[in-house]
Design an enzyme around this catalytic site. Structure first.
Site, mmCIF file in Angstrom:
data_model
loop_
_atom_site.group_PDB
_atom_site.id
_atom_site.type_symbol
_atom_site.label_atom_id
_atom_site.label_comp_id
_atom_site.label_asym_id
_atom_site.label_seq_id
_atom_site.Cartn_x
_atom_site.Cartn_y
_atom_site.Cartn_z
ATOM 1 N N HIS A 7 149.616 -58.132 23.989
ATOM 2 C CA HIS A 7 150.576 -58.509 22.831
ATOM 3 C C HIS A 7 149.762 -58.711 21.440
ATOM 4 O O HIS A 7 148.565 -58.163 21.175
ATOM 5 C CB HIS A 7 151.133 -59.948 22.182
ATOM 6 C CG HIS A 7 149.927 -61.507 22.424
ATOM 7 N ND1 HIS A 7 149.482 -61.557 23.651
ATOM 8 C CD2 HIS A 7 149.869 -61.723 21.191
ATOM 9 C CE1 HIS A 7 149.040 -62.372 23.553
ATOM 10 N NE2 HIS A 7 149.007 -62.385 22.260
ATOM 11 N N HIS A 79 145.526 -61.202 16.045
ATOM 12 C CA HIS A 79 144.881 -60.599 17.046
ATOM 13 C C HIS A 79 145.146 -59.518 17.554
ATOM 14 O O HIS A 79 146.687 -59.296 17.490
ATOM 15 C CB HIS A 79 143.989 -61.759 17.831
ATOM 16 C CG HIS A 79 145.254 -63.027 18.603
ATOM 17 N ND1 HIS A 79 145.945 -63.370 17.918
ATOM 18 C CD2 HIS A 79 146.275 -62.848 19.553
ATOM 19 C CE1 HIS A 79 146.912 -64.485 18.466
ATOM 20 N NE2 HIS A 79 146.722 -63.663 19.643
ATOM 21 N N GLU A 130 141.872 -61.101 22.051
ATOM 22 C CA GLU A 130 141.978 -61.823 22.612
ATOM 23 C C GLU A 130 142.395 -61.113 24.163
ATOM 24 O O GLU A 130 142.842 -60.098 24.541
ATOM 25 C CB GLU A 130 143.213 -62.454 22.760
ATOM 26 C CG GLU A 130 143.903 -63.977 23.926
ATOM 27 C CD GLU A 130 145.001 -64.271 23.712
ATOM 28 O OE1 GLU A 130 145.744 -63.731 22.852
ATOM 29 O OE2 GLU A 130 144.955 -65.402 24.304
#
Ligand code: CO
Length: 134
Positions: A7, A79, A130
């Protein structure tokens, strides 16, 4: 080491407004807002099939995105999350190659119930990355 983008998270000051804009302007179907108090955010998911957009709005007093929104009042990319097959191997590889892992070196359980870690943005060209165990 990296698999697909899981994502892209975008911090927004107004989740309902952002969700309506994505729907109207880009023709996507946002989920209803999902409060995640344990992560200090409310999230709208936009499922793209091979990836997702996550719109994040601060929730509570010590939201991890509050400072980001102070610095970026209109919102912005917060992020990018990539999937990895083995998060402990990824962690070891990062540390060996001079990248810092935020919040201690142990992966934590992320918003999708899987182990995640964040790499220090100063070690990644100012971009918060991430990694999520797939
Ligand atoms: Co994320």
């Amino acid at each position: 080491m990296l698999d697909k983008v899981n994502h892209i998270a975008i911090a927004v000051p107004d989740l309902a407004e952002a969700s309506a804009q994505w729907q109207a302007r880009l023709g996507v179907t946002p989920s209803p807002p999902l409060p995640q108090p344990e992560h200090g955010v409310s999230v709208v998911f936009i499922d793209l099939g091979n990836s997702k957009i996550e719109l994040l709005e601060p929730l509570g007093n010590d939201s991890p995105i509050a400072r980001f929104l102070e610095q970026n009042p209109q919102g912005g990319v917060h992020h990018i999350c990539f999937e990895v097959a083995d998060i402990m191997a990824a962690r070891d590889h990062l540390i060996k190659n001079g990248a810092r892992v935020l919040g201690g070196d142990e992966p934590k359980i992320g918003a999708h119930g899987k182990p995640v870690l964040f790499i220090h943005p100063k070690d990644m060209n100012g971009t918060l990355i991430e990694l999520e165990q797939n």
